[in-house]
Design an enzyme around this catalytic site. Structure first.
Site, PDB file in Angstrom:
ATOM      1  CB  SER A 148       7.823  58.169  18.985  1.00 33.40           C
ATOM      2  OG  SER A 148       6.694  58.940  19.353  1.00 33.40           O
ATOM      3  CG  ASP A 149       4.289  55.456  13.913  1.00 33.11           C
ATOM      4  OD1 ASP A 149       3.331  56.269  13.968  1.00 33.11           O
ATOM      5  OD2 ASP A 149       4.374  54.577  13.043  1.00 33.11           O
ATOM      6  CD1 TRP A 150      -0.331  60.200  16.726  1.00 34.28           C
ATOM      7  CD2 TRP A 150       1.727  60.327  15.912  1.00 34.28           C
ATOM      8  NE1 TRP A 150      -0.102  61.512  16.348  1.00 34.28           N
ATOM      9  CE2 TRP A 150       1.156  61.615  15.846  1.00 34.28           C
ATOM     10  CE3 TRP A 150       3.041  60.163  15.453  1.00 34.28           C
ATOM     11  CZ2 TRP A 150       1.823  62.724  15.357  1.00 34.28           C
ATOM     12  CZ3 TRP A 150       3.726  61.262  14.963  1.00 34.28           C
ATOM     13  CH2 TRP A 150       3.123  62.525  14.919  1.00 34.28           C
ATOM     14  N   GLY A 151       2.491  56.579  19.638  1.00 34.70           N
ATOM     15  CA  GLY A 151       2.437  55.509  20.620  1.00 34.70           C
ATOM     16  C   GLY A 151       3.590  54.541  20.515  1.00 34.70           C
ATOM     17  N   GLY A 152       4.602  54.883  19.742  1.00 39.21           N
ATOM     18  CA  GLY A 152       5.748  53.997  19.567  1.00 39.21           C
ATOM     19  C   GLY A 152       6.808  54.140  20.643  1.00 39.21           C
TER      20      GLY A 152
END
Length: 813
Positions: free
Chosen positions: A299-303
């Site tokens: 995931s993207d960071w916090g995605g």
């Protein structure tokens, strides 16, 4: 938080907004949703593709796959949960160690132009900069050099390169991290960069997958009085039809898969109604099945916005692990983590799926032999890392090995050469360039001088040269050579030049330049340096140069009849002064990295003959561009942020060509200090017969291998007709037959070469056309098809300077 792991299906059709009636600002070109126009979109939904396919290690990973399977077989359930869940630590992303298995963990570091959380590391030219070289070898060389530095600092995983954003909108804040507003050129750049990174021993991550074409509203908004899962409005949904996603946005990611990239990073925003990191049609269907991707999706960071929906949807690694707008609240728990253990124990999560997630993560680790004598994480990274400082760590990290390792090697010379070769000469009237020991040099602009804001470029510093953008894709400078410093050094070596400078843009723009110049005669040359900031998290408000750049040029040119303009920019700048008679030369240098001043002086003085070409179109006005970011909505419904990609295949030059719009400088444009000619084009069919539909072969990384089969070889003679050595960049564009479905662009880039020639020398440039290059995506058969009829193949030096033509008919009626 076990309820977060509840099994859920992906979103289906979402009611959205029609943007066709939106208001438009003529410079900051964007749409604001009109009221009372709610409609059901034509492709605002994403069908479920379940289950997530298991990796087979095909394409050369079979031995590494076996090692990964043996590793997973020894893990406890709690260790398995750790393997798929990031935790705070010394790197921007961390998978914790398992000492009993001699596994030291995984260190993930930004980013696409430098190892950001590190000291004594190089800052390389940005993606848009190296794309401007149109040089395959240089792209690989940069990728390899970057990989060397990441590995030496103990980073297993390099969070780059970038193909999303592709460049749908001229205003996107992160276009500079990627390469070009064209899928073919970006695809080549992705493949060469990934091979370079991974040949150096680090895992590359292709990002952001997919449809991440703007920064505005890329994340949901949360109720300030609620919890970190109470959403007021969901993130923007990029709504893209099937053909467009295949022919534009998926295209360069197919090159990444073919290069056996270790990982894909899914994007923040929603895609056709479902978050990109839980969209099973995209992650399972397009990526793991159609493209045959064998690695892991992070995931993207916090995605990550769900537990089981994301896991079943194809997400393999949750980064950085905690719940929150950017995942930076580890004490709030995680959608993965302990919930993974709970899910297996209560039967919600099939442990076989969890095992496959870890096998996907560990296979490239073993393939790149990162289990053998891999450097430890540099302890200094932990001190510099503001993303997860030590007081947020939930576990101890054993940081050993030398501190503050200098990993730069000889990369300064590479960076200098790359940035010089990437510089684009847009105008050169009366042979203003190269400079020949000018007697008097006047330097103007706040971009010329020393950086005044420390090792990180920032949007708030007015004085100082700009060599990189902002956000996670930036770099930490150990030094930065300013243009003024390099010009002074060169002038001193010439022993002839008087250099005077004015760096206050407000003063220059509002004062008669004649009053500023304390020189009896007009300067031999006036050099004006302009800059334009762009960063993650925000889209550009305009396409002009920052700090009154246009007024600065106009003021200088009103007095100086030999005004040379240099732009350091994230990408597209409108250039209203381009036709000013006293502006004799314009160079676009983008973000050149740490050797900025040296590289531009090499070009200004002719030590390097410019050979850069535009990886996008420069329009006459900002309002000439289509596909603007969605910057606001007039309603507050949960799902009201919708972006309809109604322009379909018509982005950048495809749009300008389809609508016959005049431009300032077209895609692929770039001048040289010499001249070139083309002649004797010919084509050779490389196979006996060509069918419309490809042979169905076993999918390998990159998709059906038949799509990558070369069908034609087109050659053309390139001649240096000038008086100095130079590098030409012949480009091949294809016009599809009339039988191709409506909406096909008038022409599309399908080949390029870089040819270095001495004066009078001729060489043959070759372009191999693969099946994919001559195919369109058929939404009915769900297959790449070559249309019947005649293709027009043109070769030239830009998208609107096409000089040689040949016609081919692969499939006969």
């Amino acid at each position: 938080m076990a309820h977060l792991l509840a099994l859920g299906l992906l979103a289906t059709a979402v009611t959205g907004q029609d943007f066709s009636g939106g208001s438009r600002d003529e410079d900051a070109f964007s749409y604001v949703q009109p009221e009372n126009t709610t409609i059901l979109g034509p492709y605002g939904h994403s069908p479920a593709v379940l289950p997530s396919p298991r990796t087979s290690g095909s394409g050369g990973w079979e031995d590494a796959l076996s090692q990964a399977q043996d590793f997973v077989a020894q893990l406890t359930l709690d260790e398995k949960a750790d393997m798929v869940t990031g935790q705070p630590g010394p790197c921007v992303g961390n998978i914790v160690a398992i000492p009993r298995l001699n596994f030291s963990g995984l260190c993930l570091q930004d980013g696409p132009l430098s190892i950001r959380v590190a000291d004594y590391a190089s800052v390389f030219p940005a993606g848009v900069t190296v794309a401007s070289t149109w040089d395959r070898d240089l792209l690989y060389e940069r990728g390899y050099a970057m990989g060397e530095e990441f590995k030496a600092k103990g980073a297993h995983i390099l969070l780059g390169p970038v193909a999303g954003p592709l460049g749908r909108s001229a205003y996107s804040g992160r276009n500079w991290e990627g390469f070009a507003a064209d899928p073919y050129l970006t695809g080549v750049a992705m493949e060469q960069t990934i091979r370079g990174h991974q040949d150096a021993g680090v895992q590359a991550v292709a990002k952001h997958f997919i449809g991440n074409e703007q920064e505005t509203m890329r994340n949901p908004t949360y109720d300030p009085n609620g919890t970190l899962t109470d959403v007021l409005q969901e993130a923007l949904s990029a709504n893209i039809d099937d053909r467009t996603i295949h022919e534009l946005y998926l295209w360069p990611f197919a090159n990444a898969a073919r290069a056996k990239v270790a990982s894909f990073m899914c994007a923040y925003q929603r895609l056709n109604g479902s978050y990109a990191c839980e969209n099973s049609k995209v992650l399972n269907g397009l990526l793991k099945e159609e493209l045959g991707f064998q690695g892991y999706v992070m995931s993207d960071w916090g995605g990550t916005h769900s537990g089981m929906a994301s896991i079943e949807g194809g997400l393999d690694m949750n980064m950085p692990g905690g719940i929150g707008p950017y995942g930076m609240v580890p004490e709030a728990g995680s959608f993965f983590g302990g919930n993974v253990t709970t899910g297996v124990n209560n039967g919600t999560l099939d442990e076989a799926r969890l095992d496959d997630m870890i096998v996907r993560i560990m296979t490239p680790y073993f393939w790149l032999e990162q289990d053998v004598d891999f450097p430890t994480v540099d302890p200094s990274s932990a001190d510099i890392n503001t993303f997860s400082p030590k007081d947020t760590w939930l576990r101890e990290f054993n940081l050993t090995g030398p501190r503050s390792r200098d990993v730069r090697g000889n990369h300064a010379s590479i960076i200098r050469r790359h940035a010089a070769e990437a510089t684009i000469l847009l105008k050169n009237e009366n042979n203003a360039l190269p400079l020949r020991a000018p007697k008097t040099i006047a330097v103007f602009g706040n971009d010329a001088g020393e950086n005044t804001a420390g090792p990180l470029n920032q949007d708030t510093f007015e004085f100082g040269t700009l060599a990189a953008g902002g956000g996670s894709g930036t770099g930490r400078f150990t030094y930065l050579v300013s243009p003024l410093a390099a010009i002074n050094a060169r002038a001193k070596s010439d022993n002839t030049s008087l250099v005077q400078y004015w760096l206050n843009n407000t003063q220059i723009a509002t004062t008669d330049v004649a009053d500023l110049l304390a020189i009896p005669d007009q300067p031999s040359v006036c050099l004006v340096f302009l800059k334009t900031w762009a960063a993650e998290g925000e889209d550009r408000a305009h396409l002009s140069s920052d700090y009154n750049g246009t007024d600065v040029v106009t003021s200088v040119a009103s007095h100086c009849n030999n005004t040379v303009v240099v732009t350091h920019s994230s990408g597209i700048n409108t250039l209203p002064f381009a036709n000013h008679p006293n502006v004799t030369a314009i160079l676009a240098a983008h973000y050149p990295g740490q050797e900025s001043g040296n590289s531009i002086v090499d070009v200004l003085y002719g030590d390097v003959n410019p050979s850069g070409h535009l990886p996008y179109t420069i329009a006459l006005n900002g309002s000439d561009y289509n596909a603007p970011p969605t910057t606001a909505v007039s309603t507050n419904g949960t799902y009201d942020w919708q972006s309809w990609f109604d322009e379909k295949l018509e982005i950048d030059y495809r749009y300008f060509d389809a609508h016959d719009i005049d431009v300032q400088y077209e895609f692929g444009f770039g001048l040289s200090y010499t001249t070139f000619n083309l002649s004797s084009i010919s084509s050779t069919q490389l196979v006996d017969s060509i069918s419309s539909e490809p042979e169905q072969r076993e999918v390998q990384p990159g998709g059906n291998p038949a799509l990558w089969e070369s069908l034609y070889n087109v050659t053309v003679e390139v001649t240096n007709t000038g008086e100095v050595d130079g590098a030409a960049v012949p480009q091949l564009y294809v016009t599809f037959p009339d039988s191709t479905p409506a909406g096909t662009p008038p022409k599309q880039l399908r080949g390029f070469d870089k040819v270095v020639l001495e004066p009078g020398e001729s060489r043959t440039a070759s372009f191999e056309l693969m099946r994919r290059d001559l195919s369109y995506w058929d939404v009915v058969s769900q297959e790449w098809l070559i249309p019947e009829g005649e293709f027009v193949v043109r070769v030239g030096f830009s998208s609107r300077d096409l000089r040689e033509t040949v016609r081919i008919s692969p499939v006969q009626a």
